[in-house]
Design an enzyme around this catalytic site. Structure first.
Site, PDB file in Angstrom:
ATOM      1  N   GLU A  27       0.822  -1.207   0.000  1.00 56.48           N
ATOM      2  CA  GLU A  27       0.000   0.000   0.000  1.00 56.48           C
ATOM      3  C   GLU A  27       0.855   1.255   0.000  1.00 56.48           C
ATOM      4  O   GLU A  27       1.978   1.267   0.517  1.00 56.48           O
ATOM      5  CB  GLU A  27      -0.944   0.050   1.209  1.00 56.48           C
ATOM      6  CG  GLU A  27      -2.209  -0.775   1.067  1.00 56.48           C
ATOM      7  CD  GLU A  27      -2.087  -2.145   1.681  1.00 56.48           C
ATOM      8  OE1 GLU A  27      -2.882  -3.035   1.331  1.00 56.48           O
ATOM      9  OE2 GLU A  27      -1.173  -2.334   2.510  1.00 56.48           O
ATOM     10  N   THR A  28       0.280   2.296  -0.573  1.00 54.53           N
ATOM     11  CA  THR A  28       0.836   3.653  -0.547  1.00 54.53           C
ATOM     12  C   THR A  28      -0.288   4.570  -0.087  1.00 54.53           C
ATOM     13  O   THR A  28      -1.426   4.426  -0.537  1.00 54.53           O
ATOM     14  CB  THR A  28       1.323   4.073  -1.942  1.00 54.53           C
ATOM     15  OG1 THR A  28       2.375   3.186  -2.353  1.00 54.53           O
ATOM     16  CG2 THR A  28       1.846   5.506  -1.933  1.00 54.53           C
TER      17      THR A  28
END
Length: 277
Positions: free
Chosen positions: A46-47
């Site tokens: 994830e970002t």
């Protein structure tokens, strides 16, 4: 435009043994397509992008992207983004408590203790359809006799959850070569004997066109804890391990607190700098 950037490691007491997260601290002004493009480029699970809150009760707003889609909620992005925000100078409206706005609502994060811990969001608990249970067990090569309980758990993400006889059964599960025509996230739980270093082993195996195992999954652990509470089995704090099968040392600390459940873990800031994007 130059933006502040942090890359951190979440849910492990040892740096680089947890789940990596990229955090863009100044997300305002980026389009959704730019956020998606950057998340694909980082190639992490994830970002996240921090934005001004739209809810006056919140300290900031968070958008969470995988390499392929946006998530309404996720555990390690919640803790990692919170600690990155604090590290960068963020000051919560209420001391010791950060309120993060995301697609599932405002999530509270207790930052007054030994490690940050978010309040588990509500989880919808439903029976797991027999055909889904059978195909999940077959894909992971699990003996049906080793399955104690199952459920479909939804807290933003949707989890096909199986409780197995013990932690060894969880570690033996093997999805190599499995595939489904649609994406399915399968969560496993098994307990260790009393007196062990940790209380339980958790795995999250995402199967679609291929198999991907998540190092440590805060949202799955939160859903499991809510399920345990609904079953009348969450009576004291426990520590779940995750990531052992892919050489990680994840530790998720679960604790009931009144009507709430706290999901905690260590966060290490590994990279800090400026992003040109």
């Amino acid at each position: 435009m130059r933006r502040r950037f942090i890359q951190c490691d979440v849910f492990s007491p040892l740096a680089a043994q947890g789940n990596g997260l990229a955090v863009v601290l100044d997300g305002e002004g980026l389009s959704e397509e730019e956020m998606r493009r950057f998340a694909r480029w980082t190639n992490l699970a994830e970002t996240t992008f921090l934005l001004p809150p739209s809810d006056p009760a919140a300290d900031y707003r968070l958008r969470i992207f995988t390499t392929t889609r946006e998530l309404p909620f996720a555990g390690h992005p919640t803790l990692g983004s919170c600690m990155s925000w604090l590290h960068a100078g963020g000051v919560p409206k209420e001391p010791g408590l950060v309120r993060q706005e995301c697609a599932v609502g405002v999530v509270e994060i207790d930052v007054a203790g030994e490690r940050p811990a978010f309040v588990a969001p509500p989880t919808r608990i439903e029976p797991l359809a027999p055909d889904r249970l059978e195909s999940a067990a077959r894909a992971l090569r699990i003996d049906p006799a080793d399955i104690l309980r199952s459920a479909l758990l939804t807290n933003g993400p949707v989890w096909e959850f199986l409780e197995l006889r013990d932690a060894d059964c969880v570690l033996r599960a093997d999805a190599s070569g499995a595939s489904f025509p649609e994406e399915r996230a399968i969560g496993l739980l098994g307990t260790y004997p009393t007196g062990s270093e940790v209380d339980a082993e958790v795995r999250m195996i995402d199967i679609w066109h291929g198999v991907k195992e998540d190092p440590i999954t805060g949202s799955l652990n939160a859903a499991i804890a809510c399920w345990l509470k609904a079953e009348g089995r969450l009576t004291q704090p426990y520590v779940a391990a995750q990531g052992r099968c892919i050489a990680r040392q994840g530790r998720v600390h679960v604790a009931p607190r009144g009507q709430d459940i706290l999901i905690g873990g260590d966060v290490s800031i590994l990279i800090e700098g400026v992003l040109d994007f």
